[in-house]
Enzyme design. Structure first.
Site: not given
Ligand code: PNS
Length: 158
Positions: A17, A41, A90, A128
């Site tokens: 990150h 998660k 990745r 993570s």
């Molecule tokens: O680090 P991650 O877990 O891959 O990040 C994913 C994250 C937090 C960016 C994603 O789950 C997110 O955008 N969450 C907020 C809710 C939302 O907007 N979901 C996307 C709709 S498709």
């Protein structure tokens, strides 16, 4: 070149990150690293802890700020008046879901563009989840996370 948001769950932040943050901060005038909930998660660290860890590792980057938001990413972007979202990629395995999220986000708000940064090959194995797995079985995560957050992560598993 304007502002961007780098969103993620950062549970916890890894060297991978941080590499994306450093490289992205050189492209944009301002970068907001935003901690959001990933409903897929179950988090180990609270949002406040994740923000604190990100603040520690980005303290030397003057155009980077760290925030959190509970809700939809596109709502947050709209609220901040930022129309560029940066994601790290990745492997091909990341692509399918990132592609789906980018398309859904564009459907919800066509003004917002998603850009992908390709990982540094040094960190392509990192996530993570892997950090948490290694730490939970008593392994050493020194090579995997920035030194500023090592103790905070180990404390959770000791
Ligand atoms: O680090 P991650 O877990 O891959 O990040 C994913 C994250 C937090 C960016 C994603 O789950 C997110 O955008 N969450 C907020 C809710 C939302 O907007 N979901 C996307 C709709 S498709």
């Amino acid at each position: 070149m304007g502002m961007a948001i780098y969103p993620g769950s950062f549970d916890p932040v890894t060297k991978g990150h941080l590499d994306i943050i450093e490289r992205t901060s050189k492209i944009f005038d301002q970068l907001i690293v935003a901690v959001l909930e990933n409903p897929r998660k179950q988090a180990v660290f609270t949002i406040e802890e994740r923000v604190e860890m990100l603040k520690r590792v980005t303290s030397g980057l003057e155009n980077v700020t760290v925030e959190y938001f509970r809700g939809l990413l596109i709502e947050y972007a709209k609220q901040k008046k930022v129309n560029i979202i940066v994601k790290g990629l990745r492997a091909i395995s990341d692509f399918e879901f990132e592609f789906q999220m980018a398309l859904v986000n564009r459907k919800l708000n066509p003004q917002i563009e998603t850009l992908f940064m390709v990982t540094n090959s040094k960190y392509s194995y990192l996530s993570s989840s892997i950090v948490k797995e290694v730490a939970s079985f008593g392994g050493d995560i020194k090579e995997l996370v920035p030194p500023e957050v090592y103790d905070m992560i180990m404390a959770r598993y000791s």
